[in-house]
Design a protein around this motif. Structure first.
Motif, short mmCIF file in Angstrom:
data_model
loop_
_atom_site.label_atom_id
_atom_site.label_comp_id
_atom_site.label_asym_id
_atom_site.label_seq_id
_atom_site.Cartn_x
_atom_site.Cartn_y
_atom_site.Cartn_z
N MET A 1 0.85 -1.19 0.00
CA MET A 1 0.00 0.00 0.00
C MET A 1 0.89 1.25 0.00
N ARG A 2 0.46 2.24 -0.79
CA ARG A 2 1.18 3.51 -0.72
C ARG A 2 0.35 4.49 0.10
N LEU A 3 1.03 5.31 0.90
CA LEU A 3 0.35 6.38 1.62
C LEU A 3 0.99 7.68 1.19
N VAL A 4 0.19 8.57 0.62
CA VAL A 4 0.69 9.89 0.21
C VAL A 4 0.05 10.91 1.13
N ILE A 5 0.88 11.74 1.74
CA ILE A 5 0.37 12.72 2.71
C ILE A 5 0.53 14.12 2.12
N ARG A 6 -0.54 14.88 2.12
CA ARG A 6 -0.50 16.25 1.64
C ARG A 6 -0.99 17.17 2.76
N SER A 7 -0.77 18.47 2.60
CA SER A 7 -1.03 19.37 3.72
C SER A 7 -2.52 19.54 4.04
N ASP A 8 -3.36 19.58 3.01
CA ASP A 8 -4.79 19.84 3.28
C ASP A 8 -5.67 19.15 2.23
N ALA A 9 -6.97 19.33 2.42
CA ALA A 9 -7.93 18.64 1.54
C ALA A 9 -7.78 19.06 0.08
N GLN A 10 -7.43 20.33 -0.14
CA GLN A 10 -7.30 20.79 -1.53
C GLN A 10 -6.12 20.13 -2.23
N THR A 11 -4.99 20.03 -1.53
CA THR A 11 -3.83 19.43 -2.19
C THR A 11 -4.01 17.91 -2.34
#
Ligand SMILES: N[C@@H]1[C@@H](O)[C@H](O)[C@@H](COP(=O)(O)O)O[C@@H]1O
Length: 290
Positions: A1-11
């Motif tokens: 599984m890959r987990l990609v973390i972004r700063s907020d819902a828009q990104t």
């Protein structure tokens, strides 16, 4: 599984919309060989749909040869009710793009024979050769589609009684009145989602933090049905910082460094689908962390 973390819902939405655009364009769908996509409702995908509409308006993406299957629908809510998932999908996505209406599949929660409707849906998915990419959201209790805690991880499309927590969570769409929230729904099963060749899940907001931790750090468990994606060969979870609140710091760092190392080694512009190297570079077929 890959987990990609972004700063907020828009990104998060920008990332997923771009990802879907790439997948559809790379697939080069035709009328004979359409791209079959599974789609969710809920507040989480709204920004993704908005971005997909922008990409369509900019001429970067067409849905002419895309076939969609929605995840779920309430039972007994008229199709034109503003909170039916039919209305939701047409309002947020379908009426803004060039998808032929006959390519849109949404379960009908108003038929007499609900079981036959579910069987018809599964058969139609099979007739299309299965789903290429299933996008999903989750409830705070970790349910995917309407696969409430305790659902079989092999389940197929069927009628489900909604958990009280889900009824409470969805009351916000019915003026806060729990009595107005339908208590039954038709939903694709966990097995239906897992049969897709790829699964992409959006998890945003602090209210999903416990579910994300259960999905990433604990075992596969029918009480957190989204955790079934741990067994999927091509699964991607895209979350925002708020959703990581219950993860261990080392888990967050682990997944962030995987992405960072891949960027440094390969360059983001050369990353193909599933995080693998696309071009003839020094490092070929670098594993994605799936
Ligand atoms: N059946 C839908 C799910 O498919 C969705 O993932 C969930 C979360 O919705 P939201 O994104 O609004 O939190 O809501 C409902 O329960």
């Amino acid at each position: 599984m890959r987990l990609v973390i972004r700063s907020d819902a828009q990104t998060v939405a920008d990332y997923i919309a771009e990802y879907i655009k790439e997948r559809i364009n790379q697939f080069k769908p035709t009328a004979e060989r359409p791209f079959v996509i599974g789609l969710p409702t809920g507040s989480s995908p709204i920004l993704v749909y908005k971005r997909l509409v922008e990409l369509y308006n900019d001429g970067k993406l067409s849905f002419k040869n895309v076939v969609s299957f929605n995840m779920d629908e309430y039972v007994g809510l008229p199709r034109d009710h503003p909170e039916s998932y039919h209305s939701f999908m047409w309002h947020h996505l379908l009426k803004h793009i060039d998808i032929p209406p006959e390519n849109v599949n949404i379960l009908d929660g108003n038929v007499d024979d609900l079981q036959s409707e579910c069987e018809r849906y599964e058969t139609k998915i099979q007739l299309y050769g299965g789903i290429e990419l299933f996008m999903g959201g989750i409830g705070p209790d970790g349910h995917i589609a309407f696969n409430e805690p305790g659902s079989s991880l092999q389940s197929r499309t069927r009628v489900k009684t909604l958990a009280y927590e889900t009824i409470l969570a969805n009351a916000r769409f019915f003026g806060g009145d729990v009595t107005k929230v339908p208590k039954l729904a038709l939903t694709v099963g966990v097995g239906t989602v897992m049969n897709a060749r790829e699964v992409v899940v959006i998890i945003t907001g602090a209210n999903k933090a416990i579910a994300l931790a259960k999905c990433i750090e604990e075992g596969v468990n029918h009480m957190w049905t989204v955790s079934a994606i741990q067994t999927h060969p091509r699964s991607l979870v895209v979350c925002d910082d708020d959703a990581t609140l219950e993860l261990h710091v080392k888990t967050v760092r682990y997944f962030k460094t995987i992405e960072q190392v891949q960027d440094e080694m390969i360059g983001r512009e050369n990353l193909g689908l599933y995080g693998q190297v696309a071009g003839p570079l020094k490092y070929k077929n670098v594993p994605s962390g799936n």
